[in-house]
Write an enzyme that holds these catalytic residues in place. Structure first.
Site, PDB file in Angstrom:
ATOM      1  N   LYS A 162       1.031  -1.165   0.480  1.00  0.00           N
ATOM      2  CA  LYS A 162       0.226  -0.321  -0.058  1.00  0.00           C
ATOM      3  C   LYS A 162       0.980   1.052  -0.037  1.00  0.00           C
ATOM      4  O   LYS A 162       1.769   1.422   0.813  1.00  0.00           O
ATOM      5  CB  LYS A 162      -1.003  -0.133   0.864  1.00  0.00           C
ATOM      6  CG  LYS A 162      -2.233  -1.457   0.940  1.00  0.00           C
ATOM      7  CD  LYS A 162      -2.694  -0.579   0.140  1.00  0.00           C
ATOM      8  CE  LYS A 162      -4.290  -1.324   0.175  1.00  0.00           C
ATOM      9  NZ  LYS A 162      -5.308  -0.825  -0.978  1.00  0.00           N
ATOM     10  N   ASP A 191      -0.522  -0.536  -4.428  1.00  0.00           N
ATOM     11  CA  ASP A 191      -1.170  -0.190  -4.868  1.00  0.00           C
ATOM     12  C   ASP A 191      -1.940   1.594  -3.771  1.00  0.00           C
ATOM     13  O   ASP A 191      -1.287   1.671  -2.757  1.00  0.00           O
ATOM     14  CB  ASP A 191      -2.415  -0.905  -3.929  1.00  0.00           C
ATOM     15  CG  ASP A 191      -3.750  -0.166  -3.857  1.00  0.00           C
ATOM     16  OD1 ASP A 191      -4.376   0.432  -4.376  1.00  0.00           O
ATOM     17  OD2 ASP A 191      -5.081  -0.930  -3.676  1.00  0.00           O
ATOM     18  N   GLU A 217      -1.900  -0.193  -8.354  1.00  0.00           N
ATOM     19  CA  GLU A 217      -3.106  -0.120  -9.146  1.00  0.00           C
ATOM     20  C   GLU A 217      -3.746   1.396  -8.670  1.00  0.00           C
ATOM     21  O   GLU A 217      -2.860   2.245  -7.595  1.00  0.00           O
ATOM     22  CB  GLU A 217      -3.445  -1.203  -7.958  1.00  0.00           C
ATOM     23  CG  GLU A 217      -5.225  -1.433  -7.505  1.00  0.00           C
ATOM     24  CD  GLU A 217      -5.115  -2.583  -6.910  1.00  0.00           C
ATOM     25  OE1 GLU A 217      -5.004  -3.271  -6.959  1.00  0.00           O
ATOM     26  OE2 GLU A 217      -6.304  -2.377  -5.822  1.00  0.00           O
TER      27      GLU A 217
HETATM   28 MG   LIG Z   1      -6.878  -1.610  -4.290  1.00  0.00          MG
END
Ligand SMILES: [Mg+2]
Length: 367
Positions: A162, A191, A217
Site C-alpha cells: 500500500k 496500490d 493499482e
Molecule cells: Mg485497491
C-alpha cells in the site's frame, strides 16, 4: 424455491491492530451478514463489508437498503431467477456492497439447493488460489520483517504494498528495501488508493525502475482523465483500476477511455453475477484481472476464492486473500487455512461458508 425473507444482521469484530492506507483506516470490522431464507428451508449467506470512506456505504445503509428497499421487491421471487432480482437492484444506483452480498447469498442458496459447490457452478477451473498479502503503511524495515514472516509462516511469495504517501520517498524507499530483502523471485506490486497525482505516480515509476514491480493499482483519481491516460500510456507495467471500476459499466468506460489497462475484481462489491460480466469484458478486451480484497472476513475471503478459482483468468495471479488474519475472530465455523501460500475452495454445496451461530450471537450488534 421462493425467497421468503431477507435478514441483514450487523456485527462487529475488532482487528488485532488498526489497518492504515491512503483511503482510510479501520479498527473494527463493522460488517453485515446477509441471509436469504427460502420457502424450502434453504438459507443463502454472504458477508457485506462496508467501506464508508471509499464507497459511502455504511453498516446502517446496507441494512436499510437491503431490508427496506430491496427485500420488499425481492421476496416472493424464485431463488434461481437471479436476472429478475438484479433488475430490481439495478433500479437503485450505487450500494454495490449491499447488492453484491444479496447476489452471493442467492448463489449460495442455489448451490445448497442443487447440492453443488458454487465454484463448480461458476466454472470449476481449479480448486485453490495463490495468496497475495497486503502490506499497509509502516516503516520500510517493518514492512520487510512482515513480508519475510508471511513468507516463512504461510509460504506467501506475492505482496501488495500500500502506497500513496507523501513525501513520495517514503514509498520509494519501501519498494527498494522490500526488493533488496525479498530477492527477485518474490512478486511485488503497488496500490496507491488514489493517494498521488498521476504525475507523482510517473515520478515513482521512474524512481523504482529496475525493481521488477508487476502492477500499479489506482495511482490517482481516475477523474484526472488527461494525466491518468498519459500515465497509462507511458507506464511500463499495467495500471489497475479498482475503486474507479465497481460496476461493469465503469470497467468498460475506464478501459475504453484509457484510464486503466487492468482490472481488480472484488466479489464484495460485484457479487458473482456482475463479477462474471466484468471478467467477460476483461478477457474479451484482453486485459489482466486481479482478485482484490475489501478487508474481507473469512466468510468474504471464501467467496473470493470461490469466484477466483472458478475461472482461468482470475486464478492466474495471486488473489488478495490474507486480510482475515488481521481480525481477532470470525463468523466462519470451520476456519480458513493458508497452506503453502494457497487457500482452497470448499467441496460442499453452496459457497461453503458455514456460520458459527454462537459467534454470531456474541458479535451481532442489533440486540
Ligand atoms: Mg485497491
Amino acid at each position: 424455491m421462493k425467497i421468503q425473507r431477507i435478514e441483514a444482521i450487523p456485527y462487529a469484530i475488532p482487528y488485532h491492530h488498526p489497518l492504515k492506507f491512503a483511503s482510510g483506516e479501520v479498527h473494527t470490522a463493522d460488517h453485515v451478514l446477509i441471509r436469504v431464507h427460502t420457502d424450502e428451508g434453504v438459507v443463502g449467506e454472504a458477508d457485506a463489508p462496508p467501506r464508508p470512506y471509499t464507497y459511502g456505504e455504511t453498516q446502517t445503509s446496507i441494512k436499510t437498503i437491503v431490508e427496506e428497499v430491496f427485500a420488499p421487491q425481492i421476496v416472493g421471487l424464485d431463488v434461481f431467477d437471479r436476472e429478475k432480482v438484479h433488475a430490481v437492484m439495478h433500479r437503485t444506483i450505487h450500494n454495490q456492497v449491499a447488492k453484491g452480498a444479496v447476489d452471493i447469498a442467492l448463489w449460495d442458496a442455489a448451490g445448497k439447493a442443487l447440492g453443488t459447490p458454487v465454484h463448480k457452478m461458476l466454472g470449476g477451473w481449479t480448486d485453490s488460489m495463490r495468496v497475495s498479502h497486503m502490506l499497509g503503511f509502516k516503516p520500510a524495515q517493518e514492512l520487510l520483517d512482515e513480508a519475510l514472516r508471511f513468507g516463512q509462516e504461510h509460504g506467501i511469495t506475492t505482496f501488495k504494498l500500500k502506497v500513496g504517501r507523501r513525501p513520495l520517498s517514503l514509498d520509494i524507499e519501501a519498494c527498494h528495501v522490500l526488493r533488496e530483502g525479498l530477492g527477485e523471485d518474490v512478486e511485488l506490486y503497488l496500490d496507491a488508493n488514489r493517494g498521488w497525482t498521476a504525475n507523482e505516480a510517473m515520478e515513482v515509476l521512474r524512481r523504482t525502475e529496475g525493481l521488477g514491480l508487476s502492477l500499479l493499482e489506482e495511482p490517482c483519481d481516475a477523474k484526472e482523465a488527461m494525466s491518468r491516460r498519459r500515465l497509462v500510456e507511458h507506464s511500463p507495467i499495467p495500471v489497475v483500476g479498482d475503486e474507479s471500476v465497481p460496476t461493469a459499466g465503469d470497467v468498460s468506460r475506464e478501459l475504453l477511455s484509457g484510464g486503466c489497462n487492468a482490472i481488480c475484481i472484488k466479489t464484495a462489491r460485484s457479487g458473482f453475477t456482475e463479477a462474471t460480466e466484468i471478467l467477460g469484458l476483461c478477457t474479451g478486451l484482453g486485459v489482466d484481472v486481479t482478485m482484490g480484497n475489501q478487508i474481507d472476513t473469512q466468510v468474504g475471503s471464501l467467496a473470493t476464492v470461490t469466484f477466483g478459482a472458478a475461472h482461468q483468468a482470475t486464478s492466474r495471479r495471486a488473489g488478495e486473500l490474507s486480510n482475515f488474519l488481521d481480525m481477532s475472530d470470525d463468523l466462519l465455523a470451520e476456519p480458513i487455512t493458508i497452506q503453502d501460500g494457497r487457500i482452497s475452495v470448499r467441496d460442499e454445496p453452496g459457497v461453503g461458508a458455514g456460520i458459527d451461530e454462537a459467534k454470531l450471537e456474541r458479535y451481532r450488534t442489533d440486540r
